[in-house]
Design an enzyme around this catalytic site. Sequence first.
Site, short mmCIF file in Angstrom:
data_model
loop_
_atom_site.label_atom_id
_atom_site.label_comp_id
_atom_site.label_asym_id
_atom_site.label_seq_id
_atom_site.Cartn_x
_atom_site.Cartn_y
_atom_site.Cartn_z
N GLU A 269 1.12 -0.71 0.18
CA GLU A 269 0.00 -0.26 0.19
C GLU A 269 0.99 1.17 0.21
O GLU A 269 2.05 1.38 0.97
CB GLU A 269 -0.91 0.11 1.36
CG GLU A 269 -1.97 -0.90 1.13
CD GLU A 269 -3.22 -1.29 0.86
OE1 GLU A 269 -3.24 -0.45 -0.09
OE2 GLU A 269 -4.13 -2.17 0.48
N CYS A 303 -1.93 8.85 2.76
CA CYS A 303 -2.11 8.40 1.13
C CYS A 303 -2.71 8.94 0.16
O CYS A 303 -2.24 8.75 -1.26
CB CYS A 303 -1.64 7.40 1.67
SG CYS A 303 -3.10 6.17 1.96
N GLU A 401 4.36 13.20 -4.44
CA GLU A 401 3.58 13.52 -3.75
C GLU A 401 4.66 14.00 -2.40
O GLU A 401 5.63 13.79 -2.09
CB GLU A 401 4.32 11.98 -3.30
CG GLU A 401 3.22 11.14 -1.29
CD GLU A 401 2.53 10.13 -1.33
OE1 GLU A 401 3.61 9.47 -0.53
OE2 GLU A 401 2.26 9.48 -0.75
P1 NAD Z 1 8.82 5.10 4.14
O1 NAD Z 1 8.72 3.73 3.51
O2 NAD Z 1 9.31 5.86 5.10
O3 NAD Z 1 8.46 3.54 6.07
C1 NAD Z 1 7.52 2.81 5.58
C2 NAD Z 1 7.48 2.05 7.11
O4 NAD Z 1 8.95 1.05 6.04
C3 NAD Z 1 8.46 2.89 8.46
O5 NAD Z 1 8.13 1.80 9.52
C4 NAD Z 1 9.89 2.01 8.28
O6 NAD Z 1 10.73 2.15 9.17
C5 NAD Z 1 9.75 1.35 7.09
N1 NAD Z 1 10.93 1.49 5.87
C6 NAD Z 1 11.79 1.66 5.94
N2 NAD Z 1 12.54 1.70 4.89
C7 NAD Z 1 12.57 0.52 4.63
C8 NAD Z 1 13.26 -0.23 4.37
N3 NAD Z 1 13.78 -0.57 3.47
N4 NAD Z 1 12.81 -2.32 4.55
C9 NAD Z 1 11.77 -2.56 5.32
N5 NAD Z 1 11.04 -1.42 5.77
C10 NAD Z 1 11.40 0.08 6.02
O7 NAD Z 1 7.09 5.68 4.65
P2 NAD Z 1 6.64 6.93 5.64
O8 NAD Z 1 7.47 8.50 5.46
O9 NAD Z 1 6.56 6.59 6.68
O10 NAD Z 1 5.53 6.85 5.19
C11 NAD Z 1 4.52 7.90 4.40
C12 NAD Z 1 4.38 6.85 2.98
O11 NAD Z 1 3.61 6.46 3.63
C13 NAD Z 1 3.70 7.66 2.38
O12 NAD Z 1 4.47 7.75 0.69
C14 NAD Z 1 2.14 7.42 1.86
O13 NAD Z 1 1.92 8.00 0.83
C15 NAD Z 1 2.45 6.09 2.35
N6 NAD Z 1 0.87 5.30 2.67
C16 NAD Z 1 0.14 4.48 2.37
C17 NAD Z 1 -0.90 4.20 2.70
C18 NAD Z 1 -1.72 3.22 1.20
O14 NAD Z 1 -2.67 2.70 1.93
N7 NAD Z 1 -1.70 3.34 0.68
C19 NAD Z 1 -1.53 4.35 3.61
C20 NAD Z 1 -0.74 4.88 4.50
C21 NAD Z 1 1.02 5.36 4.09
#
Ligand code: NAD
Length: 491
Positions: A269, A303, A401
């Site tokens: 997601e 998101c 975004e």
């Molecule tokens: P992010 O991708 O930086 O981090 C998300 C999670 O992934 C965190 O727990 C982080 O620690 C972990 N992570 C980071 N790098 C990783 C790696 N290499 N391997 C595994 N895990 C890793 O995202 P964010 O900044 O926390 O959240 C914002 C993003 O989330 C936005 O792009 C938003 O659109 C998206 N989002 C999508 C939905 C949906 O349902 N489509 C819902 C909420 C947020």
Amino acid sequence: MPRTNGATAQPPRWDYAPAPETAKVSIAPRYDHFINNRWTPPTGPKSDAYFDTLNPATEKTLAQVAHGSDADVDAAVRAAAKALPRWRALPPTERAKYIFRIARRVQERARELAVLESTDSGKPIKESRDLDVPQAAAHFFYHAGWADKLPYAFPGRTPTPVGVCAQIIPWNFPLLMAAWKLAPALACGNTCVLKPAETTPLTALRLAEIILDADLPPGVVNVVTGDARTGAALVNHPRVHKIAFTGSTDVGKKIAAATAASPKRLTLELGGKSPHIIFEDASLDQAIEGVIQGIYFNQGEVCCAGSRLFVQESILDQVIRRLEHRMKSLRVGDPLDKNTDVGAVNSRDQLQRIDKYLALGPAEGATLHRANHSTLPERGYWCRPCFFTGVQPSHLVAREEIFGPVLSVMSFRTPDEAIARANNTPYGLAAGVWTDKGSKIFDIARKLKAGVVWCNTYNQFDPASPFGGYKESGFGREGGRHGLRAYLNLA
Ligand code: NAD
């Protein structure tokens, strides 16, 4: 002195007295991992064993949280693997009882969870109180109901659990995303290792307390806190059968690449750049309210935020006037004040990212309209709601975004042009259509490449309704029968 960010201060339109939430929530000075129903200290090097989680509205440290090393992740995955045979063999009605119990406990502790969520994430209390926590409880209730009815969800097939699920979530809906992940996985007989985002771990840890209180067998749910390194260790662990990731598209692509040659199941997601389309026959008051809610809700850190607005040319000036008027009535400030509409941005990094786009828009030729009536607290990460006009589809503010309270307003002449421009994005998470004509709604909704299309409304969620994206917004669905499918093998 309160800060005004260089904007000319104007008096607020209504001067409300503060209405702070008065519930006091205890926060321990330090939190360990939750593994095998025990609070387990981290095993990494001492210098890197704990990190701080802050209150983004004050920049004060709330607590120290364990940083998950490879060994911590391994312990959590092993605990989940050990718990799997007994949990999957449990009569489904018994599994359901545990999940119902979690749902009830979330409801009982709703106020505490809402205050904790707003304190750790910066979102306004009225959102955590009215959306995040009730929806989290609803997800547990809904999926508890499915636990003993899975064969009816997939008639003629035999559903079995996938196994150990690694679940990685972002910071914008910390408790709700944990519920979206854990509830269906547990109902389907899987065991879980959950990793909350590094800036918002506290409600997932409080949920672990609730899970302990609900007597869930050891190892069925484990919570490991940490950053990208901890997430990567979880993704790469050989005993994980399924990965459910919610977060940015960049990290989603890395996870897809890391798991490409493995049999691990994956749902993603990811990000979005969702469009609103307002036709000239729409009810404008309703449409403006939906657009305002769609972009300024949760500081735009959503998101599916409706961050691109396409307006039929004949009503463009009128929409811009009304948008500006309504935007200026929003209250920015203390997330724990019940009057607050727009809280604190979740982190300094995120604020810097938003500010970069706020500088980029005018440099590309767009005009910035910004609510500047209220003074901002001296400390904390704040961004006043704003929108750009004079935006071209090629501008970065219209393509990338931003994940902040920033809207790009553009116009269109014909329905075909609106559809083409709305679909002109690598993302495809959500869309909003505003028109008085039912036939137009069905025609446009069918042609939009988005996982969810809301018509004459926006940001409506229900556990029975599947949510997910097209294209770079990810694949797989969460919620409803479609969401269960991701956690089952079907023979
Ligand atoms: P992010 O991708 O930086 O981090 C998300 C999670 O992934 C965190 O727990 C982080 O620690 C972990 N992570 C980071 N790098 C990783 C790696 N290499 N391997 C595994 N895990 C890793 O995202 P964010 O900044 O926390 O959240 C914002 C993003 O989330 C936005 O792009 C938003 O659109 C998206 N989002 C999508 C939905 C949906 O349902 N489509 C819902 C909420 C947020």
